[in-house]
Scaffold this motif. Structure first.
Motif, PDB file in Angstrom:
ATOM      1  N   ALA A  44      -9.832  -1.764  -3.343  1.00  7.92           N
ATOM      2  CA  ALA A  44      -8.577  -1.299  -3.310  1.00  7.92           C
ATOM      3  C   ALA A  44      -8.524  -0.477  -1.951  1.00  7.92           C
ATOM      4  O   ALA A  44      -9.629   0.032  -1.465  1.00  7.92           O
ATOM      5  N   PHE A  45      -7.405  -0.540  -1.456  1.00  9.54           N
ATOM      6  CA  PHE A  45      -7.150   0.470  -0.183  1.00  9.54           C
ATOM      7  C   PHE A  45      -5.670   0.937  -0.134  1.00  9.54           C
ATOM      8  O   PHE A  45      -4.856   0.225  -1.018  1.00  9.54           O
ATOM      9  N   VAL A  46      -5.397   2.194   0.390  1.00 12.43           N
ATOM     10  CA  VAL A  46      -4.070   2.353   0.769  1.00 12.43           C
ATOM     11  C   VAL A  46      -4.047   2.537   2.231  1.00 12.43           C
ATOM     12  O   VAL A  46      -4.569   2.658   3.184  1.00 12.43           O
ATOM     13  N   LEU A  47      -2.528   2.874   2.400  1.00  8.35           N
ATOM     14  CA  LEU A  47      -2.093   3.160   3.797  1.00  8.35           C
ATOM     15  C   LEU A  47      -2.141   4.606   4.149  1.00  8.35           C
ATOM     16  O   LEU A  47      -2.066   5.522   3.375  1.00  8.35           O
ATOM     17  N   GLN A  48      -2.223   4.723   5.380  1.00  9.33           N
ATOM     18  CA  GLN A  48      -2.223   6.101   5.827  1.00  9.33           C
ATOM     19  C   GLN A  48      -1.046   6.421   6.779  1.00  9.33           C
ATOM     20  O   GLN A  48      -1.305   5.746   8.120  1.00  9.33           O
ATOM     21  N   PRO A  49      -0.177   7.009   6.724  1.00  8.71           N
ATOM     22  CA  PRO A  49       0.287   8.129   5.396  1.00  8.71           C
ATOM     23  C   PRO A  49       0.490   7.025   4.076  1.00  8.71           C
ATOM     24  O   PRO A  49       1.042   5.976   4.365  1.00  8.71           O
ATOM     25  N   PRO A  50       0.261   7.637   2.959  1.00  6.18           N
ATOM     26  CA  PRO A  50       0.405   6.688   1.886  1.00  6.18           C
ATOM     27  C   PRO A  50       1.929   6.438   1.579  1.00  6.18           C
ATOM     28  O   PRO A  50       2.753   7.201   2.143  1.00  6.18           O
ATOM     29  N   ASP A  51       2.158   5.204   0.973  1.00  4.22           N
ATOM     30  CA  ASP A  51       3.529   4.791   0.775  1.00  4.22           C
ATOM     31  C   ASP A  51       3.918   4.623  -0.813  1.00  4.22           C
ATOM     32  O   ASP A  51       4.691   4.054  -1.116  1.00  4.22           O
TER      33      ASP A  51
END
Length: 565
Positions: A44-51
Motif C-alpha cells: 500500500a501507499f498514499v499520496l502526499q498530501p493524502p486524497d
C-alpha cells in the motif's frame, strides 16, 4: 541536488540509467521495478498530501496518468507494462508513471525509512535526492577530488597464503620483488590512482624493516603517480597499546607525501573506534580517517564532530555456507550457475546503503574490501580449516567459457558502478606472488581476486572512463544477468529452452501449460482502461508477482513450476 536543512529525502528513478532512451533496452520493467516494490508497505501507499484513498500495485491514482500527460487512466502496474509493450503508451510517459510510483512507495514508508539503509532499493535503479545533509558536492579524500580507484597490495605484510603460493609470510626482499616499479606503472596505466597497504598495527611503533619496506613501496607508487591508503590490521590487542600504535601510524601517514588516508583497525565498540580517531587527531589534525564497518553496522555509524572521518565498508558476501556457490557436478548445475546471478543482483542492491548513509548521516562510504569477481571461498581450499562443500570441484568448467565470461563481466560492471557512488573502492589484490605473466586466462579461483588478471582477461570495464555518468557503465544495472538455463557453450551442453506459457508454467507430467488464472479461450477484446475492474487487475497482479517469485525460486526454469501450489 542541493537541499535545505528542512528537506525530506525523496527516492526517485535514476534517469541516468532508466530513461525514455534506455527503457526499450530493459528486459522487463515489471520484474525489475514492480516485482521488487509491490510488497513494500504491505503493498500500500498514499499520496502526499493524502486524497482519502490508499493505493498499491493493483490500483494507481488517476494523478499518475494525468501527471504523465496521458488522457486516460493507467489503472495498475500490470496494465502499465502491458500498455508499454503493446506500444499504446510512450516510453517517457511510462518512466513518469514508474517514477511517481517509486517516490510514493518510499514516501509512504515513513516513519522508519530514515533508519532503513535499503528503503530506496529498486535493483540499483533508484537514487536518493533532496538530502538535508548533502550539499551536492562530491566528496573525496584525494587532493585532486577524484574517487578512489585502488588496488590492495595483498600478501605483502599480512599473511594471505592464497596469494603468496602457500607461504605464510614473505621476507621484505620478496615483498620488494613482488611489487616492482613496473607493477605500479601498469596500475596507473589501467586507471588505478591509489594503492591500499594493509600492515600490522605496530608497524610504525616498532619502526623496523616492515616500516622501511612500506616507505620503499610508497616511493615506487609516487613515481608512478599513485596515492596510498595505510590500513592497520590487528587481532584483539590491549586498547591502551593500540592507541599508541595508531598514533605512530598517524605520524608516519601525515609525513608521507602520497598517503591520503589512514584506516584504523576494527574495534568491538563505537567508543573504542572514537578513541582511536582521537589518537589520530592528536598527531594529524587534517588526515582523513577511515573507520572499518560492515553492512550490519551502518545504522550505528556517526561522526558528528569530525568532517574528515569516513566509513570503510567491507562488502564481502562470501562469509558463510549460505553465501557461497556450492554444487556437485554429479547432481545439479543450478546452484553454482545461479549463484553468479544472485551475486550480480546483490551488488546492485549495495547502492542503496551507500547512498543512504551519505544522505541521512552525511558519511560517504569507501569500499575497502570485498570488490572482486569471486563468488565462493575457493581461494582457501588448500588450507587445513577449509570445508569442502563441493563448490570448488568444477572450476575447470568455467575456463574459456563464454557464459562465465558474460556473467563475470556483468558482476564487474555492477560492482564498479555501485561502489563508485561513494568515495571509491579498492580491488582485493593486484597479482599472485611468483606469477608475472598475464596470459588473460582465469584458470584458478585466486585470479578472480587479482585486478591485473581480470583486466587482462577482458572482464573489467575501463577504469579511466567509468564516471557514474558513463552510459555504458550505467547500462550494467539496467538489466539483470541473462537467464542461467540456456548456456549453449563449452561449459555445459545446451539445455532445452522453456515452453512459453505466458502467466503459467509447463507441467512435465501432463505435458501442457498450467495456470493460476486460466487464459481466455479467445483473443480478448480491446480493454477499456477507464473501466477496468479492480478485482481483475488484482488477479493480474497476483499472477504477475507469483510468476516473478517462481522465476526467482527456480532460476527461471518453467519446467520446475509444477512443484508450486
Amino acid at each position: 541536488m542541493s537541499a535545505s536543512a528542512t528537506s525530506t529525502p525523496r527516492c526517485i528513478i535514476d534517469r541516468t540509467i532508466l530513461n525514455e532512451d534506455t527503457l526499450g533496452d530493459m528486459d522487463d520493467v515489471g520484474l525489475t521495478v514492480f516485482a521488487s516494490l509491490c510488497g513494500a508497505n504491505r503493498g500500500a501507499f498514499v499520496l502526499q498530501p493524502p486524497d482519502g484513498n490508499t493505493y498499491g500495485c493493483t490500483t494507481f491514482p488517476e494523478s499518475f496518468s494525468r501527471n504523465a500527460g496521458l488522457n486516460y487512466t493507467i489503472p495498475n502496474s500490470a496494465n502499465l507494462t502491458q500498455s508499454y509493450a503493446a506500444g499504446d503508451i510512450s516510453a517517457s510517459a511510462t518512466i513518469e508513471v514508474v517514477d511517481q510510483y517509486v517516490s510514493a512507495v518510499y514516501a509512504s514508508s515513513f516513519p522508519g525509512v530514515d533508519s532503513n539503509p535499503y528503503g530506496c532499493n529498486v535493483n540499483g535503479l533508484a537514487t536518493l535526492v533532496d538530502c538535508p545533509t548533502n550539499s551536492g558536492t562530491k566528496k573525496s579524500i584525494r587532493p585532486d577530488g577524484d574517487i578512489i580507484r585502488a588496488v590492495t597490495l595483498a600478501g605483502a605484510f599480512i599473511s594471505q597464503p592464497w596469494i603468496t603460493g602457500g607461504k605464510s609470510t614473505l621476507s621484505m626482499e620478496e615483498v620488494k620483488e613482488f611489487y616492482k616499479l613496473e607493477d605500479f606503472v601498469e596500475m596507473a596505466t589501467l586507471g588505478v590512482n591509489t594503492i591500499q597497504i594493509p600492515v600490522p598495527c605496530d608497524t610504525f611503533f616498532v619502526n623496523g624493516e616492515v616500516a622501511k619496506t612500506v616507505s620503499h613501496l610508497l616511493v615506487k607508487a609516487a613515481n608512478a603517480g599513485l596515492s596510498a591508503i595505510i590500513v592497520l590490521v590487528v587481532a584483539n590487542p590491549d586498547e591502551s597499546v593500540l592507541v599508541e600504535h595508531v598514533k605512530s601510524a598517524a605520524i608516519f601517514a601525515s609525513a608521507s607525501s602520497n598517503v591520503v588516508a589512514l584506516q584504523i583497525p576494527p574495534t568491538s565498540s563505537s567508543s573504542s573506534s572514537a578513541s582511536l580517531v582521537d589518537a589520530v587527531r592528536s598527531k594529524a589534525a587534517k588526515l582523513p580517517v577511515l573507520v572499518p564497518t560492515d553492512k550490519g553496522q551502518l545504522n550505528n555509524l556517526s561522526f558528528p564532530s569530525d568532517r574528515l572521518v569516513f566509513a570503510a565498508l567491507d562488502v564481502d558476501a562470501k562469509s558463510s555456507i549460505a553465501d557461497i556457490a556450492s554444487a556437485d557436478s554429479l547432481r545439479t548445475t543450478a546452484p553454482v550457475s545461479s549463484c553468479c546471478t544472485i551475486f550480480n543482483e546483490l551488488h546492485s542492491i549495495d547502492r542503496a546503503p551507500i547512498e543512504w548513509l551519505d544522505c541521512y548521516h552525511d558519511i560517504p562510504i569507501y569500499v575497502t574490501s570485498g570488490f572482486d569477481l569471486g563468488i565462493d571461498d575457493c581461494i582457501h581450499q588448500d588450507e587445513d580449516a577449509f570445508n569442502n562443500y563441493g563448490q570448488c570441484d568444477r572450476f575447470n568448467e568455467t575456463i574459456d567459457s563464454a557464459w562465465w565470461d558474460r556473467h563475470r563481466q556483468s558482476l564487474a560492471s555492477r560492482q564498479l558502478f555501485t561502489y563508485s557512488k561513494g568515495l571509491g573502492w579498492s580491488f582485493s589484490a593486484w597479482k599472485l606472488f611468483g606469477e608475472d605473466d598475464d596470459s588473460g586466462s582465469i584458470e584458478t579461483p585466486s585470479k578472480l581476486l587479482c585486478l591485473r588478471d581480470v583486466a587482462a582477461a577482458g572482464l573489467m570495464p575501463s577504469l579511466t572512463t567509468t564516471s557514474t555518468d558513463d552510459v555504458d557503465l550505467d547500462m550494467a544495472c539496467l538489466n539483470g544477468p541473462k537467464s542461467d538455463f540456456i548456456m549453449g557453450d563449452a561449459t555445459f551442453a545446451p539445455t532445452a529452452a522453456p515452453h512459453d506459457c505466458g502467466n503459467g508454467w509447463w507441467n512435465d507430467t501432463t505435458l501442457q501449460c498450467d495456470y493460476w488464472i486460466p487464459p481466455p479461450p479467445a483473443p480478448p477484446a480491446p480493454i477499456d482502461y477507464t473501466t477496468l475492474m479492480k478485482g481483475a487487475a488484482g488477479g493480474a497482479i497476483v499472477a504477475f508477482v507469483l510468476v516473478w517469485l517462481a522465476k526467482k525460486i527456480t532460476g527461471g526454469r518453467y519446467e520446475n513450476y509444477q512443484t508450486l501450489p
